[in-house]
Design a protein around this motif. Structure first.
Motif, PDB file in Angstrom:
ATOM      1  N   GLN A 146       0.916  -1.222  -0.047  1.00 50.08           N
ATOM      2  CA  GLN A 146      -0.084   0.117   0.081  1.00 50.08           C
ATOM      3  C   GLN A 146       0.814   1.427   0.029  1.00 50.08           C
ATOM      4  N   GLN A 147       2.101   1.293   0.811  1.00 51.55           N
ATOM      5  CA  GLN A 147       2.910   2.441   0.638  1.00 51.55           C
ATOM      6  C   GLN A 147       3.271   2.793  -0.525  1.00 51.55           C
ATOM      7  N   ILE A 148       3.626   1.747  -1.443  1.00 54.46           N
ATOM      8  CA  ILE A 148       4.131   1.903  -2.683  1.00 54.46           C
ATOM      9  C   ILE A 148       3.077   2.428  -3.829  1.00 54.46           C
ATOM     10  N   LYS A 149       1.762   1.943  -3.418  1.00 54.46           N
ATOM     11  CA  LYS A 149       0.656   2.432  -4.309  1.00 54.46           C
ATOM     12  C   LYS A 149       0.143   4.059  -3.941  1.00 54.46           C
ATOM     13  N   ASN A 150       0.502   4.440  -2.563  1.00 49.80           N
ATOM     14  CA  ASN A 150       0.531   5.805  -2.278  1.00 49.80           C
ATOM     15  C   ASN A 150       1.499   6.578  -2.996  1.00 49.80           C
ATOM     16  N   PHE A 151       2.706   6.217  -2.998  1.00 44.62           N
ATOM     17  CA  PHE A 151       3.660   6.821  -3.774  1.00 44.62           C
ATOM     18  C   PHE A 151       3.359   6.880  -5.232  1.00 44.62           C
ATOM     19  N   GLU A 152       2.908   5.740  -5.788  1.00 43.60           N
ATOM     20  CA  GLU A 152       2.833   5.753  -7.246  1.00 43.60           C
ATOM     21  C   GLU A 152       1.286   6.665  -7.612  1.00 43.60           C
ATOM     22  N   GLY A 153       0.148   6.475  -6.844  1.00 45.70           N
ATOM     23  CA  GLY A 153      -0.781   7.008  -7.070  1.00 45.70           C
ATOM     24  C   GLY A 153      -1.184   8.686  -6.875  1.00 45.70           C
ATOM     25  N   GLY A 164       7.402  19.987 -12.507  1.00 41.61           N
ATOM     26  CA  GLY A 164       7.423  20.255 -14.207  1.00 41.61           C
ATOM     27  C   GLY A 164       7.965  19.435 -14.983  1.00 41.61           C
ATOM     28  N   CYS A 165       8.259  18.181 -14.632  1.00 35.44           N
ATOM     29  CA  CYS A 165       8.796  17.211 -15.405  1.00 35.44           C
ATOM     30  C   CYS A 165       8.293  15.626 -14.987  1.00 35.44           C
ATOM     31  N   LYS A 166       8.696  14.642 -15.809  1.00 34.27           N
ATOM     32  CA  LYS A 166       8.485  13.414 -15.619  1.00 34.27           C
ATOM     33  C   LYS A 166       9.140  12.780 -14.434  1.00 34.27           C
ATOM     34  N   SER A 167       8.480  11.778 -13.692  1.00 31.15           N
ATOM     35  CA  SER A 167       9.224  11.504 -12.304  1.00 31.15           C
ATOM     36  C   SER A 167      10.228  10.663 -12.824  1.00 31.15           C
ATOM     37  N   SER A 168      10.135   9.815 -13.806  1.00 26.84           N
ATOM     38  CA  SER A 168      11.116   9.134 -14.528  1.00 26.84           C
ATOM     39  C   SER A 168      12.332  10.087 -14.569  1.00 26.84           C
ATOM     40  N   GLU A 169      12.337  11.317 -14.695  1.00 29.11           N
ATOM     41  CA  GLU A 169      13.424  12.408 -14.720  1.00 29.11           C
ATOM     42  C   GLU A 169      13.932  12.667 -13.531  1.00 29.11           C
ATOM     43  N   SER A 170      13.049  13.017 -12.653  1.00 32.47           N
ATOM     44  CA  SER A 170      13.502  13.640 -11.291  1.00 32.47           C
ATOM     45  C   SER A 170      13.680  12.587 -10.406  1.00 32.47           C
ATOM     46  N   LEU A 171      13.271  11.356 -10.301  1.00 31.14           N
ATOM     47  CA  LEU A 171      13.581  10.274  -9.430  1.00 31.14           C
ATOM     48  C   LEU A 171      14.931   9.839  -9.097  1.00 31.14           C
ATOM     49  N   PRO A 172      15.695   9.762 -10.039  1.00 26.56           N
ATOM     50  CA  PRO A 172      17.326   9.448  -9.892  1.00 26.56           C
ATOM     51  C   PRO A 172      17.873  10.389  -9.106  1.00 26.56           C
ATOM     52  N   SER A 173      17.472  11.733  -8.801  1.00 34.51           N
ATOM     53  CA  SER A 173      17.838  12.503  -7.704  1.00 34.51           C
ATOM     54  C   SER A 173      17.555  12.313  -6.307  1.00 34.51           C
ATOM     55  N   TYR A 174      16.722  11.333  -6.293  1.00 34.94           N
ATOM     56  CA  TYR A 174      16.219  11.017  -4.788  1.00 34.94           C
ATOM     57  C   TYR A 174      16.425   9.557  -4.433  1.00 34.94           C
ATOM     58  N   GLN A 217       8.657  -5.867  -5.218  1.00 31.59           N
ATOM     59  CA  GLN A 217       8.364  -4.634  -4.598  1.00 31.59           C
ATOM     60  C   GLN A 217       9.388  -3.486  -5.223  1.00 31.59           C
ATOM     61  N   LEU A 218      10.603  -3.897  -4.905  1.00 33.66           N
ATOM     62  CA  LEU A 218      11.898  -2.962  -5.361  1.00 33.66           C
ATOM     63  C   LEU A 218      11.794  -2.942  -6.822  1.00 33.66           C
ATOM     64  N   LYS A 219      11.393  -3.838  -7.662  1.00 37.15           N
ATOM     65  CA  LYS A 219      11.510  -3.838  -9.062  1.00 37.15           C
ATOM     66  C   LYS A 219      10.330  -2.817  -9.378  1.00 37.15           C
ATOM     67  N   ARG A 220       9.226  -2.701  -8.885  1.00 38.07           N
ATOM     68  CA  ARG A 220       8.202  -1.774  -8.851  1.00 38.07           C
ATOM     69  C   ARG A 220       8.414  -0.479  -8.738  1.00 38.07           C
ATOM     70  N   LEU A 221       9.331  -0.216  -7.810  1.00 43.03           N
ATOM     71  CA  LEU A 221       9.913   1.209  -7.444  1.00 43.03           C
ATOM     72  C   LEU A 221      10.746   1.561  -8.544  1.00 43.03           C
ATOM     73  N   TYR A 222      11.293   0.661  -8.878  1.00 38.67           N
ATOM     74  CA  TYR A 222      12.410   0.758 -10.156  1.00 38.67           C
ATOM     75  C   TYR A 222      11.661   1.217 -11.358  1.00 38.67           C
ATOM     76  N   GLU A 223      10.525   0.558 -11.683  1.00 33.73           N
ATOM     77  CA  GLU A 223       9.691   0.826 -12.684  1.00 33.73           C
ATOM     78  C   GLU A 223       9.020   2.244 -12.667  1.00 33.73           C
ATOM     79  N   LEU A 224       8.609   2.488 -11.362  1.00 32.97           N
ATOM     80  CA  LEU A 224       8.015   4.356 -11.322  1.00 32.97           C
ATOM     81  C   LEU A 224       9.094   5.054 -11.301  1.00 32.97           C
TER      82      LEU A 224
END
Ligand SMILES: *[C@@H]1O[C@H](CO)[C@@H](O)[C@H](O)[C@H]1NC(C)=O
Ligand SMILES: *[C@@H]1O[C@H](CO)[C@@H](O)[C@H](O)[C@H]1NC(C)=O
Length: 380
Positions: A146-153, A164-174, A217-224
């Motif tokens: 559910q935590q991962i769903k909250n992150f995603e949704g 102002g940009c896609k999370s695929s661009e910003s998440l590598p800095s987190y 679950q880690l792979k899901r976070l990676y896909e996001l």
């Protein structure tokens, strides 16, 4: 052709193509993202259990796993906040090491949205685990799924609007920090084992199931879009005061629980190497808080501690209707909270959290942090 260029869709397309060549707010080199020490981490997204929860359970009506009352937070600048310790938890202290500008807000706080999420969000929930059914005896928890769903949704669409940009661009800095699994043993496996209707699953099979689930679950976070992962080991749960309270005559640590934690940790450390080829462009760090705490318990004085077996706060015992884990509401604490290892029946003091965070960030010992430390991860 030229006439068609003015169609809104093409206009949008050409703008977004243009945006690729402009310094985007997502790229870590812009907006002062790179810091003096070469790290370029904008924030953290945190998943897990009470060791990293910073107040999510405050907002769960039915949860019995809460730390929103004194003496929790007695040494925290903002007082009791839901953190399961006297002061800062290991996430706050890792944030200090990374020079993050503020505390990471808890997801369930209704004000955690908009500009407040740009340095990350904490989804962790005390008493939760990797498995959906872990924590049911605590009334209400937010499972890791559910935590991962909250992150995603909820968070990612908001973050995209904010930056102002896609999370695929910003998440590598987190950093994506995951600290969970202890409750799957103490409050699921071993409790089921001791009940009459247990399904007789071996510790090894249970552990493999946990790691397989966590791996998905880690792979899901990676896909996001997550690329930089910090995985916290389980602590030596057999050494926690909670265990001694149940078996008052016994001295030292409960081997059965420590062996389970150790088995999980061995698999988790291997997972760091095994999962990387399936997550191209990602980097994972395994933080061996088990070893860091075990070393303190073996020789407390060498690390500045005096007491590694008693809880600092008064713990509400099972006979008093408590859990044997949490501090009594408004109960007393030890006089000097910097020299005890445990604050309550399960959770370390801020002093221990600080050692874990410092070693996670900068240790060069692969027995403590593997294969690189968090500072090196932050510089990638
Ligand atoms: C549970 O499994 C273990 C080994 O897998 C076996 O030795 C033991 O007899 C089993 N216990 C029950 C009650 O089935
Ligand atoms: C706590 O103990 C440490 C180590 O003995 C000592 O340096 C410190 O002054 C003590 N703090 C308090 C408040 O007594």
């Amino acid at each position: 052709m030229m006439a068609r260029m003015t169609s809104p869709n093409l206009l949008l397309l050409s703008f977004s193509l243009l945006a690729c060549f402009l310094p985007s707010p997502c790229s870590s080199s812009s907006s002062g993202g790179e810091k003096e020490d070469g790290t370029k981490i904008k924030g953290m997204f945190v998943f897990g259990s009470s060791l990293v929860d910073n107040g999510n359970n405050n907002y769960l009506q039915e949860s019995m796993a809460k730390a929103d009352y004194l003496p929790y937070g007695i040494d925290f600048p903002l007082g009791p906040s839901g953190r399961f310790t006297n002061g800062k938890n290991v996430i706050d202290l890792l944030g200090d090491q990374l020079n993050l500008p503020s505390y990471i807000p808890p997801f369930t706080n209704p004000t955690t949205k908009g500009s407040r999420i740009i340095h990350g969000v904490n989804y962790a929930s005390g008493a939760s685990g990797i498995l959906d059914d872990t924590g049911s005896l605590a009334g209400q928890v937010i499972s890791l799924n559910q935590q991962i769903k909250n992150f995603e949704g909820v968070t990612l669409p908001d973050l995209e609007r904010q930056l102002g940009c896609k999370s695929s661009e910003s998440l590598p800095s987190y950093l994506i920090v995951v600290g969970t699994g202890g409750n799957d043993y103490t409050f699921n496996y071993f409790m089921r084992k001791s009940s009459i209707n247990n399904n007789n699953v071996s510790l090894e099979a249970f552990t493999v199931n946990l790691i397989t689930t966590l791996s998905a679950q880690l792979k899901r976070l990676y896909e996001l879009g997550g690329r930089k992962f910090v995985l916290m080991s389980l602590n030596p749960i057999g050494c926690s005061p909670m265990v001694n309270a149940r078996l008052p005559m016994r001295k030292g640590c409960a081997q059965k629980l420590n062996l389970a934690a150790h088995l999980f940790n061995t698999h988790l450390k291997s997972l760091v190497d095994l999962i990387k080829p399936h997550m191209p462009g990602s980097n994972l760090v395994y933080v061996n808080s088990y070893k860091i705490i075990r070393d303190i318990i073996k020789n407390p004085t060498s690390k500045g501690f005096r007491d590694a077996s008693n809880p600092c706060c008064e713990v509400a015992s099972i006979s008093e209707g408590g859990s044997g884990v949490l501090c009594k509401r408004g109960g007393t604490t030890c006089a000097n909270r910097t020299i005890l290892v445990f604050f309550d029946g399960l959770h370390p003091t801020e002093a221990v959290n600080d050692l874990i965070a410092r070693n996670a960030y900068a240790s060069n010992l692969q027995t403590q942090v593997y294969p690189i430390n968090v500072k090196q991860l932050a510089q990638i």
